[in-house]
Scaffold this motif. Structure first.
Motif, short mmCIF file in Angstrom:
data_model
loop_
_atom_site.label_atom_id
_atom_site.label_comp_id
_atom_site.label_asym_id
_atom_site.label_seq_id
_atom_site.Cartn_x
_atom_site.Cartn_y
_atom_site.Cartn_z
N SER A 38 -1.13 -0.11 -19.41
CA SER A 38 -2.23 0.86 -19.46
C SER A 38 -3.31 0.45 -18.46
CB SER A 38 -2.81 0.91 -20.88
OG SER A 38 -3.33 -0.35 -21.25
N GLY A 39 -3.94 1.43 -17.86
CA GLY A 39 -4.99 1.17 -16.88
C GLY A 39 -4.49 0.91 -15.48
N TRP A 40 -3.17 0.87 -15.29
CA TRP A 40 -2.62 0.57 -13.97
C TRP A 40 -2.87 1.73 -13.01
CZ3 TRP A 40 1.13 2.86 -10.86
CH2 TRP A 40 1.61 2.07 -9.78
N SER A 41 -3.08 1.41 -11.75
CA SER A 41 -3.17 2.43 -10.71
C SER A 41 -2.35 1.98 -9.51
CB SER A 41 -4.62 2.68 -10.29
OG SER A 41 -5.17 1.54 -9.64
N GLY A 42 -1.82 2.94 -8.80
CA GLY A 42 -1.02 2.61 -7.63
C GLY A 42 -0.31 3.84 -7.11
N ARG A 43 0.63 3.60 -6.19
CA ARG A 43 1.35 4.70 -5.57
C ARG A 43 2.83 4.37 -5.40
NH1 ARG A 43 -1.37 5.18 0.34
NH2 ARG A 43 -2.92 6.17 -1.02
N PHE A 44 3.61 5.42 -5.37
CA PHE A 44 5.06 5.33 -5.14
C PHE A 44 5.43 6.22 -3.96
CE2 PHE A 44 4.44 5.42 -9.88
CZ PHE A 44 4.67 4.07 -10.11
N TRP A 45 6.51 5.88 -3.29
CA TRP A 45 7.04 6.73 -2.23
C TRP A 45 8.51 6.39 -2.03
CZ3 TRP A 45 4.24 2.36 -1.58
CH2 TRP A 45 4.75 1.37 -0.71
N GLY A 46 9.19 7.21 -1.26
CA GLY A 46 10.59 6.96 -0.95
C GLY A 46 10.77 6.57 0.50
N ARG A 47 11.59 5.55 0.73
CA ARG A 47 11.96 5.15 2.10
C ARG A 47 13.36 5.68 2.39
NH1 ARG A 47 11.36 -1.17 1.32
NH2 ARG A 47 11.88 -0.52 -0.81
N SER A 48 13.57 6.13 3.60
CA SER A 48 14.88 6.66 3.97
C SER A 48 15.36 6.04 5.28
CB SER A 48 14.83 8.18 4.09
OG SER A 48 14.01 8.57 5.19
N GLY A 49 16.66 6.18 5.53
CA GLY A 49 17.23 5.62 6.75
C GLY A 49 17.10 4.12 6.82
N CYS A 50 17.25 3.45 5.69
CA CYS A 50 17.05 2.00 5.63
C CYS A 50 18.35 1.25 5.94
CB CYS A 50 16.55 1.57 4.26
SG CYS A 50 14.98 2.32 3.77
N SER A 51 18.19 0.07 6.51
CA SER A 51 19.33 -0.81 6.77
C SER A 51 18.91 -2.23 6.44
CB SER A 51 19.75 -0.70 8.24
OG SER A 51 20.82 -1.59 8.52
N PHE A 52 19.53 -2.82 5.42
CA PHE A 52 19.23 -4.18 5.00
C PHE A 52 20.50 -5.02 5.01
CE2 PHE A 52 15.92 -1.60 2.96
CZ PHE A 52 14.79 -2.27 3.38
N ASP A 53 20.37 -6.27 5.42
CA ASP A 53 21.54 -7.14 5.46
C ASP A 53 21.77 -7.79 4.10
OD1 ASP A 53 19.72 -9.25 5.22
OD2 ASP A 53 19.73 -9.70 7.36
N GLY A 54 22.69 -8.70 4.04
CA GLY A 54 23.05 -9.34 2.79
C GLY A 54 21.94 -10.15 2.16
#
Length: 320
Positions: A65-81
């Motif tokens: 409770s009381g938390w504030s923040g933001r969310f979003w989506g990332r696309s076209g991502c490439s991550f290694d192992g």
């Protein structure tokens, strides 16, 4: 005294648990999405700051409770192992799947939350002030009050004006990001609701997504409240119309009016006619296609209104 202290401790503990909120992320895009999470100043970091959502995947994250923040989506991502890599849109600059306190690089569609404490309201919105990369919708469940859904379900990348297109069509910039002028950014002497007004570009976003923030002072139709709810955030809710961020974006229509000159709109800076006519044609096309999809009539009328206004002003300047 010990009994009183124990009761107070239990009440405080119960309050923190009872009024916690869960956010469920769902990916209905036909490609993977990597949600990013940034906690606001003074709010604790959540259990994760970034993760992968496979096609049709879902994940739930809890917030106190009381938390504030933001969310979003990332696309076209490439991550290694090892989890190192980057994303084409919404990248948070950490070089990892976890954002670790890094915010979204614009353009990116943002969901913003300020959770209430106890019986206080939650405030939430979907913002296009930093541009657009993915469609998303926010829905509340189990709460009291208005608790309306909000978001942007239109694929703006397919209809983004040429001058706002980013990354070959995988995202759409805001006018502030594209041009950097105080009039578009609501900064400097324009840093107030009375001096910073909607631009033709922000109206394009507003016509397509009436419930989303289109510019910094778009509060009246863009902020929503609910009490004691849990929330579902869905990426690409209309998945059949959404193309992969790695795919080829459709090419926008060619402007049909290339008359020389410029258009002055209120306090906004001059917009070259080629840009203005492009935006006007975009709005006309949106109105036509939107009516076939049964979008709200107000959005369609707004779109046609701006087309007519642009044409009248252009005709008037040509006869001066």
């Amino acid at each position: 005294m010990n009994a009183v202290y124990l009761c107070l401790t239990l009440l405080l503990t119960f309050e923190g648990v009872a009024f916690g909120t869960t956010f469920t992320f769902i990916n209905r895009c036909d490609f993977p999405v990597w949600p990013g999470i940034l906690s606001g100043a003074g709010s604790p970091a959540l259990e994760t700051t970034g993760f992968e959502l496979s096609v049709s995947g879902s994940r739930t994250v809890s917030a106190p409770s009381g938390w504030s923040g933001r969310f979003w989506g990332r696309s076209g991502c490439s991550f290694d192992g090892t989890g190192r890599g980057s994303c084409s849109t919404g990248d948070c600059g950490s070089g990892e799947v976890e954002c670790n306190g890094g915010g979204a690089a614009p353009p990116a569609t943002l969901v913003e939350f300020t959770l209430g404490k106890g019986s206080s309201k939650d405030f939430y919105d979907v913002s296009l002030v930093d541009g657009y990369n993915l469609p998303m919708i926010v829905e509340g469940t189990g709460g009291s009050g208005a608790c309306e859904s909000t978001g942007c379900v239109t694929d703006l990348n397919r209809k983004c004006p040429e001058e706002l297109r980013a990354g070959g069509g995988v995202a759409c910039k805001s006018a502030c990001e594209a041009f950097g002028s105080p009039e578009y950014c609501c900064s400097g002497e324009y840093n107030s609701p009375s001096s910073c007004k909607p631009s033709l570009y922000s109206q394009i976003f507003k016509a397509a997504c009436p419930r989303s923030y289109s510019y910094a002072y778009d509060d009246a139709t863009s902020t929503f409240t609910c009490t004691g709810a849990d929330y579902t955030i869905t990426f690409c809710p209309n998945s059949p119309s959404i193309k992969s961020a790695r795919g080829t974006a459709s090419t926008p229509a060619t402007p049909t009016n290339n008359n020389p000159g410029s258009l002055l709109s209120g306090t906004n800076p001059p917009i070259p006619v080629q840009q203005t006519s492009y935006a006007a044609n975009w709005l006309a096309d949106l109105a036509f296609s939107g009516s076939r999809r049964n979008q709200p009539l107000t959005s369609v009328l707004l779109a046609f209104g701006f087309v007519a206004t642009s044409s009248i002003l252009l005709s008037f300047r040509q006869h001066l």
